[in-house]
Design a protein around this motif. Structure first.
Motif, short mmCIF file in Angstrom:
data_model
loop_
_atom_site.label_atom_id
_atom_site.label_comp_id
_atom_site.label_asym_id
_atom_site.label_seq_id
_atom_site.Cartn_x
_atom_site.Cartn_y
_atom_site.Cartn_z
N THR A 51 -5.68 1.38 -10.05
CA THR A 51 -5.76 0.44 -8.93
C THR A 51 -6.59 1.02 -7.80
N LEU A 52 -6.38 2.30 -7.51
CA LEU A 52 -7.15 2.95 -6.45
C LEU A 52 -8.63 2.96 -6.79
N ASP A 53 -8.97 3.27 -8.04
CA ASP A 53 -10.38 3.26 -8.44
C ASP A 53 -10.97 1.85 -8.31
N ARG A 54 -10.19 0.86 -8.66
CA ARG A 54 -10.68 -0.52 -8.57
C ARG A 54 -10.90 -0.92 -7.12
N VAL A 55 -10.00 -0.48 -6.23
CA VAL A 55 -10.17 -0.76 -4.80
C VAL A 55 -11.46 -0.14 -4.29
N ILE A 70 0.84 -1.20 0.00
CA ILE A 70 0.00 0.00 0.00
C ILE A 70 0.88 1.25 0.00
N ASN A 71 1.98 1.22 0.72
CA ASN A 71 2.92 2.34 0.71
C ASN A 71 3.46 2.57 -0.70
N THR A 72 3.79 1.48 -1.39
CA THR A 72 4.28 1.59 -2.77
C THR A 72 3.23 2.23 -3.68
N LEU A 73 1.97 1.81 -3.52
CA LEU A 73 0.89 2.36 -4.34
C LEU A 73 0.74 3.86 -4.14
N ILE A 74 0.73 4.30 -2.88
CA ILE A 74 0.51 5.72 -2.57
C ILE A 74 1.69 6.56 -3.06
N VAL A 75 2.92 6.03 -2.91
CA VAL A 75 4.10 6.77 -3.37
C VAL A 75 4.07 6.89 -4.89
N GLU A 76 3.72 5.81 -5.58
CA GLU A 76 3.63 5.88 -7.04
C GLU A 76 2.55 6.86 -7.47
N LEU A 77 1.45 6.90 -6.74
CA LEU A 77 0.37 7.82 -7.07
C LEU A 77 0.81 9.27 -6.94
N ALA A 78 1.68 9.56 -5.99
CA ALA A 78 2.11 10.94 -5.74
C ALA A 78 3.36 11.32 -6.51
N GLU A 79 4.27 10.37 -6.72
CA GLU A 79 5.58 10.76 -7.22
C GLU A 79 6.08 9.91 -8.39
N GLY A 80 5.28 8.96 -8.84
CA GLY A 80 5.74 8.09 -9.90
C GLY A 80 5.74 8.75 -11.26
#
Length: 402
Positions: free
Chosen positions: A314-318, A293-303
């Motif tokens: 992925t977030l929308d699917r969740v 989950i940390n990886t997902l949030i970091v990618e969402l902000a800074e990827g």
């Protein structure tokens, strides 16, 4: 040389051999397996990980200088070889006393004589069964590099309770089966014997066996079976909440589990306390625990743009799977991703990856990539050491509060 003289020398030799089967594997472990365990844990710590560890679990011990050296000293002070000396001496003393009496009695039987200090046959069977269990348990734990000081205390307790439990169980069966039963009890772990004894006592005294709480919560974590959950419970961790905020280094030593396994269980527990049974649904999207989950949030902000698009999808699917508003889901996942304990887990796991990842061609490295491009995101975080501050507005407040 007469048989009596031969037996005079054979008796101490037999005791020495039987004692060696208990003591020698432990000594070998202290000079081999213990060092491997230490390298597994101490070697997994980066300077930042060690700083986070002291801040989360031992803030009063936070060093001013060499944090890795301080962590190594802390590990040696709390889990060093000296902690094995007292339980090994205690186990050796108990085993030596009982084995001397047992061998002395057995040699009298072989010679067809009797002595004033001979043990009854039931006690011989109980001690032999306890010895079989202790040797098998010590050898197995040393082979698996999972021997903790408390295991030696348990082994000593096994010898102490062997004879009383042998007589207690024999009292509910026929006399001809008593000796065999006393020996066969050696196949059961000490906790199992104590549970059986408690149930027999309750039945004899007419007491209820109710009041035992359900012990299934830890089994909600992927990879924790009933037997592994019992090992956690033996160390005082019986709920997912306790597991989520436990000291993973201390828990690794006490349970004798692999450090990576404990880290993964703690990561899942940190997510489970927010998501509970919905975490099983999240696994379908490669979100097993707080690390992912940390990886997902970091990618969402800074990827990169492609990573952001994948993370957003992925977030929308969740949100759709959990039937929760997307904004609420994002806040929920951010709370998990930037929990101070998650920060520590992620940092330690990164250090393990970096220490295990050799220099190799890119095409070979791709074979070792974890699901969800976890390692790529970690490398991105390593290049941008300030990535943790911006995404979560409450993080600094949580740190100052702690």
């Amino acid at each position: 040389m007469s048989y009596d003289a031969l037996f005079t020398y054979a008796e101490p030799a037999a005791v020495a051999i039987l004692m060696a089967l208990i003591v020698v594997p432990v000594i070998i472990y202290l000079f081999t397996g213990w060092s491997v365990r230490r390298s597994e844990i101490v070697g997994a710590m980066s300077a930042e990980g060690a700083s986070l560890y002291f801040r989360q679990f031992y803030p009063a011990l936070m060093p001013d200088g060499d944090v890795l050296g301080a962590f190594a000293k802390h590990y040696r002070r709390r889990y060093g070889r000296l902690h094995y000396v007292l339980p090994l001496l205690l186990l050796g003393s108990i085993a030596l006393f009982l084995l001397v009496l047992t061998i002395h009695t057995l040699f009298h039987w072989l010679l067809g004589t009797t002595g004033s200090h001979d043990l009854p046959s039931l006690a011989i069977g109980a001690i032999a069964g306890a010895y079989m269990w202790v040797v098998a348990d010590v050898l197995l734990r040393c082979r698996q590099r999972q021997l903790a000081p408390v295991d030696l205390y348990w082994a000593g307790l096994r010898f102490v309770v062997a004879v009383p439990l042998g007589f207690a169980f024999a009292g509910v069966l026929k006399d001809e089966a008593a000796v065999g039963l006393a020996f066969l009890l050696g196949a059961f772990p000490t906790n199992t014997l104590l549970t059986i004894a408690r149930r027999i006592g309750n039945r004899k005294l007419g007491l209820s066996e109710g009041g035992e709480e359900a012990r299934t919560e830890l089994e909600q974590i992927q990879g924790i079976t009933q037997g592994l959950a019992e090992r956690f419970r033996d160390e005082g961790v019986s709920t997912v909440l306790q597991l989520a905020y436990a000291d993973p280094v201390d828990l690794t030593i006490r349970t004798s589990f692999s450090f990576n396994y404990v880290i993964d269980c703690v990561s899942q527990a940190l997510a489970w306390i927010y998501l509970e049974k919905d975490l099983a649904t999240m696994r379908r999207l490669s979100l097993r625990g707080a690390q992912e989950i940390n990886t997902l949030i970091v990618e969402l902000a800074e990827g990169e743009d492609a990573d952001k698009a994948t993370a957003q999808a992925t977030l929308d699917r969740v949100a759709a799977l959990l039937n929760i508003d997307r904004v609420a889901v994002q806040r929920l996942l951010r709370e998990i991703a930037f929990d101070p304990y998650t920060e520590f887990i992620v940092n330690v796991w990164n250090a393990v990856d970096d220490s295990e990842e050799p220099d190799e061609p890119e095409k070979d490295a791709e074979e070792h990539e974890a699901p969800g491009r976890r390692r790529d995101a970690r490398r991105h975080r390593d290049r941008d050491p300030g990535h943790r501050a911006a995404p979560h507005p409450d993080q600094e407040r949580l740190r100052q509060h702690r």
